[in-house]
Design a protein around this motif. Structure first.
Motif, PDB file in Angstrom:
ATOM      1  N   SER A  37       0.844  -1.204   0.000  1.00 45.20           N
ATOM      2  CA  SER A  37       0.000   0.000   0.000  1.00 45.20           C
ATOM      3  C   SER A  37       0.874   1.247   0.000  1.00 45.20           C
ATOM      4  N   VAL A  38       0.464   2.234  -0.794  1.00 50.99           N
ATOM      5  CA  VAL A  38       1.255   3.457  -0.933  1.00 50.99           C
ATOM      6  C   VAL A  38       0.357   4.692  -0.910  1.00 50.99           C
ATOM      7  N   ARG A  39       0.958   5.824  -0.557  1.00 49.69           N
ATOM      8  CA  ARG A  39       0.292   7.128  -0.692  1.00 49.69           C
ATOM      9  C   ARG A  39       1.058   7.882  -1.760  1.00 49.69           C
ATOM     10  N   LEU A  40       0.322   8.450  -2.707  1.00 52.87           N
ATOM     11  CA  LEU A  40       0.919   9.170  -3.825  1.00 52.87           C
ATOM     12  C   LEU A  40       1.048  10.656  -3.532  1.00 52.87           C
ATOM     13  N   SER A  41       1.820  11.341  -4.355  1.00 56.58           N
ATOM     14  CA  SER A  41       1.987  12.787  -4.215  1.00 56.58           C
ATOM     15  C   SER A  41       0.674  13.524  -4.440  1.00 56.58           C
ATOM     16  N   THR A  42      -0.313  12.856  -5.038  1.00 51.79           N
ATOM     17  CA  THR A  42      -1.644  13.430  -5.245  1.00 51.79           C
ATOM     18  C   THR A  42      -2.522  13.274  -4.006  1.00 51.79           C
ATOM     19  N   ARG A  43      -1.964  12.675  -2.946  1.00 52.96           N
ATOM     20  CA  ARG A  43      -2.641  12.367  -1.682  1.00 52.96           C
ATOM     21  C   ARG A  43      -3.624  11.204  -1.792  1.00 52.96           C
ATOM     22  N   GLN A  44      -3.639  10.512  -2.913  1.00 52.79           N
ATOM     23  CA  GLN A  44      -4.458   9.316  -3.067  1.00 52.79           C
ATOM     24  C   GLN A  44      -3.694   8.136  -2.478  1.00 52.79           C
ATOM     25  N   THR A  45      -4.447   7.148  -2.003  1.00 52.68           N
ATOM     26  CA  THR A  45      -3.821   5.918  -1.525  1.00 52.68           C
ATOM     27  C   THR A  45      -4.233   4.780  -2.445  1.00 52.68           C
ATOM     28  N   GLY A  46      -3.362   3.801  -2.538  1.00 51.97           N
ATOM     29  CA  GLY A  46      -3.658   2.671  -3.402  1.00 51.97           C
ATOM     30  C   GLY A  46      -2.730   1.513  -3.111  1.00 51.97           C
ATOM     31  N   VAL A  47      -2.845   0.496  -3.962  1.00 50.68           N
ATOM     32  CA  VAL A  47      -2.062  -0.723  -3.828  1.00 50.68           C
ATOM     33  C   VAL A  47      -1.319  -0.948  -5.140  1.00 50.68           C
ATOM     34  N   VAL A  48      -0.036  -1.279  -5.042  1.00 50.13           N
ATOM     35  CA  VAL A  48       0.753  -1.573  -6.236  1.00 50.13           C
ATOM     36  C   VAL A  48       0.265  -2.891  -6.832  1.00 50.13           C
ATOM     37  N   VAL A  49      -0.051  -2.865  -8.151  1.00 52.59           N
ATOM     38  CA  VAL A  49      -0.578  -4.054  -8.818  1.00 52.59           C
ATOM     39  C   VAL A  49       0.231  -4.468 -10.043  1.00 52.59           C
ATOM     40  N   GLY A  50       1.214  -3.668 -10.430  1.00 47.37           N
ATOM     41  CA  GLY A  50       1.993  -4.016 -11.619  1.00 47.37           C
ATOM     42  C   GLY A  50       3.353  -3.354 -11.625  1.00 47.37           C
ATOM     43  N   GLN A  51       4.263  -3.927 -12.418  1.00 48.88           N
ATOM     44  CA  GLN A  51       5.642  -3.458 -12.471  1.00 48.88           C
ATOM     45  C   GLN A  51       6.048  -3.179 -13.913  1.00 48.88           C
ATOM     46  N   HIS A  52       7.077  -2.349 -14.056  1.00 56.19           N
ATOM     47  CA  HIS A  52       7.725  -2.111 -15.346  1.00 56.19           C
ATOM     48  C   HIS A  52       9.187  -2.469 -15.196  1.00 56.19           C
ATOM     49  N   ARG A  53       9.659  -3.452 -15.932  1.00 58.50           N
ATOM     50  CA  ARG A  53      11.081  -3.783 -15.901  1.00 58.50           C
ATOM     51  C   ARG A  53      11.856  -2.606 -16.464  1.00 58.50           C
ATOM     52  N   GLY A  54      12.887  -2.221 -15.759  1.00 60.40           N
ATOM     53  CA  GLY A  54      13.683  -1.071 -16.162  1.00 60.40           C
ATOM     54  C   GLY A  54      13.223   0.217 -15.521  1.00 60.40           C
ATOM     55  N   LEU A  55      12.028   0.226 -14.947  1.00 60.90           N
ATOM     56  CA  LEU A  55      11.496   1.400 -14.242  1.00 60.90           C
ATOM     57  C   LEU A  55      10.959   0.960 -12.880  1.00 60.90           C
ATOM     58  N   PRO A  56      11.819   0.493 -11.994  1.00 60.85           N
ATOM     59  CA  PRO A  56      11.327  -0.086 -10.737  1.00 60.85           C
ATOM     60  C   PRO A  56      10.641   0.903  -9.810  1.00 60.85           C
ATOM     61  N   GLY A  57      10.865   2.177  -9.978  1.00 58.80           N
ATOM     62  CA  GLY A  57      10.224   3.172  -9.126  1.00 58.80           C
ATOM     63  C   GLY A  57       8.925   3.726  -9.694  1.00 58.80           C
ATOM     64  N   ARG A  58       8.464   3.153 -10.814  1.00 58.66           N
ATOM     65  CA  ARG A  58       7.263   3.654 -11.488  1.00 58.66           C
ATOM     66  C   ARG A  58       6.249   2.532 -11.697  1.00 58.66           C
TER      67      ARG A  58
END
Length: 92
Positions: A37-58
């Motif tokens: 679970s994460v809080r975004l800079s938009t103040r929304q909260t959510g759950v990480v559901v997918g990854q991008h290889r080569g962009l681990p922070g996105r």
């Protein structure tokens, strides 16, 4: 937490750790693993559901849409497609 470990490793890049090896390592790890679970800079909260290889922070984050306290649906925000939105906090 994985994101904290990656920050620490990056701090040692080029000194205690080989920069090129670290770059390759960071491309294959998930800084924000699915299910966290994460809080975004938009103040929304959510759950990480997918990854991008080569962009681990996105990762892709599923945001629960609410009306008051009731969940009425969800949307997914692909941070690779929204470069101005960041993960502010990992919620535990």
């Amino acid at each position: 937490m994985p994101h904290e470990a990656c920050e620490r490793l990056n701090a040692y890049s080029g000194t205690l750790l080989d920069h090129e090896v670290l770059v390759h390592f960071m491309r294959i790890v998930s800084i924000y693993p699915n299910g966290i679970s994460v809080r975004l800079s938009t103040r929304q909260t959510g759950v990480v559901v997918g990854q991008h290889r080569g962009l681990p922070g996105r990762p892709v984050v599923r945001i629960i849409d609410k009306e008051g306290e009731e969940a009425v649906g969800y949307s997914e925000l692909d941070l690779a497609q929204h470069p101005t939105v960041f993960i502010d906090t990992v919620l535990t």
